[in-house]
Design a protein around this motif. Structure first.
Motif: not given
Length: 352
Positions: A119-144
């Motif tokens: 939870a702490a890492t997800l918050h730091l990365l500003k990726l809350e709400g995307l935790e169950n999304r496949p990484v192949t469906e993320l943008s390049g910046g989100q994958q980074q």
């Protein structure tokens, strides 16, 4: 004034591939919480240095001390360093949560502590709400960001970046280098970041190390490197072309048949002088002080800057002006006068 703690110390590192020397006596300290950027052209040894720190390639000689402990003979998994590669190396069959938690699983961390770290890492990365999304469906910046988070979640002593933004387009690169710096600032993880892009280095770094042919050419703060490159090699690598030979006596510089008094005694002889493009004035006024006449030979218009190439009897000059609406633009073929002042001159070492 607080004394900086040395996190990683490199002492006289040598490395070769076969009979070809790659690292030639690298000595460098990296401080706790610092973002150190290693900048250099392809083949200068910067990635080899990173891999040596990670334990992915062996050193021929030298010492690596992490938190005061020798680690040069330890395997990668025992060094508490994590490397982030250009291609992110995410698991495409996993979602964001599974990718982030993979490191915790491999490191044998207790599962009951996973959720808090996740939870702490997800918050730091500003990726809350995307935790169950496949990484192949993320943008390049989100994958980074997921790649950075997967490395950070196991709390490494040193985070190593190998040109992580090289696969992104220019606009996304600009956005991601800001985000990376913010993430590293908030986490206070000591980081070493390798790039060949000077703008990326200037935007991210606390300090910059310029490498050349397996050796350190200059270590400086970003502002120091930008305004005061140490040698002609560094200046040209940063893209500066206005470098001309000046004749120095003890208290005088002769340049373009003009004399400039020196405040300090300088070694006598011929040495390179740098004139940064934004430090030159350009006008149609031939009566301005310290002017050189020339003809505009090329114009490059960027979003905020207008760059002129001017041919003079002493060679070609690059001139940069802010692209303001109230400034009458010049045209190719215009006769102009370059205004040169003593404070615009920066003296370099002649190593090229």
């Amino acid at each position: 004034m607080s004394i900086k703690k040395i996190k990683l110390s490199m002492k006289d590192l040598h490395q070769s591939y076969g009979n070809t020397p790659i690292l030639k006596g690298i000595s460098l300290d990296v401080y706790e919480g610092e973002i150190l950027v290693i900048l250099g052209s392809s083949g200068c040894g910067k990635t080899s240095l990173l891999k040596s720190i990670a334990g992915l390639v062996p050193l021929d000689s030298g010492q690596l001390l992490l938190d005061g402990r020798n680690v040069e003979d330890l395997p990668p998994q025992s060094r508490k360093t994590v490397m982030i590669f250009q291609n992110y190396a995410l698991f495409p069959h996993m979602n964001v949560r599974e990718n982030l938690e993979y490191g915790l699983k491999v490191k044998g961390r207790k599962r009951e502590n996973w959720e808090e770290q996740f939870a702490a890492t997800l918050h730091l990365l500003k990726l809350e709400g995307l935790e169950n999304r496949p990484v192949t469906e993320l943008s390049g910046g989100q994958q980074q960001r997921v790649a950075i988070g997967r490395a950070m979640i196991i709390e490494p002593a040193v985070l190593l970046f190998d040109e992580p933004l090289s696969n992104l387009d220019e606009n996304l690169r600009k956005q991601m280098r800001k985000e990376i710096r913010n993430i590293l600032r908030q986490s206070n993880i000591t980081s070493i970041y390798v790039t060949h892009d000077q703008n990326e280095a200037l935007a991210i770094a606390d300090r910059i190390v310029v490498m050349r042919e397996g050796q350190i050419e200059q270590i400086a703060l970003p502002s120091e490197l930008h305004y005061k490159p140490d040698s002609e090699y560094v200046a040209r690598f940063l893209g500066y072309n206005n470098i001309f030979p000046g004749e120095f006596s003890k208290n005088n510089l002769s340049l373009f048949k003009m004399n400039f008094p020196l405040d300090e005694i300088h070694e006598e002889g011929t040495f390179p002088v740098l004139i940064r493009p934004e430090d030159l004035g350009i006008s149609r006024d031939e009566n301005a002080e310290g002017t050189l006449s020339g003809i505009v030979s090329d114009i490059e218009i960027q979003s905020s800057v207008r760059r002129y190439r001017v041919n003079t009897p002493f060679g070609e000059f690059d001139v940069s002006l802010l692209n303001k609406r109230d400034v009458t633009p010049l045209s190719i073929g215009d006769l102009v006068y370059l205004e040169l002042k003593r404070e615009s001159l920066h003296f370099l070492r002649s190593v090229v």
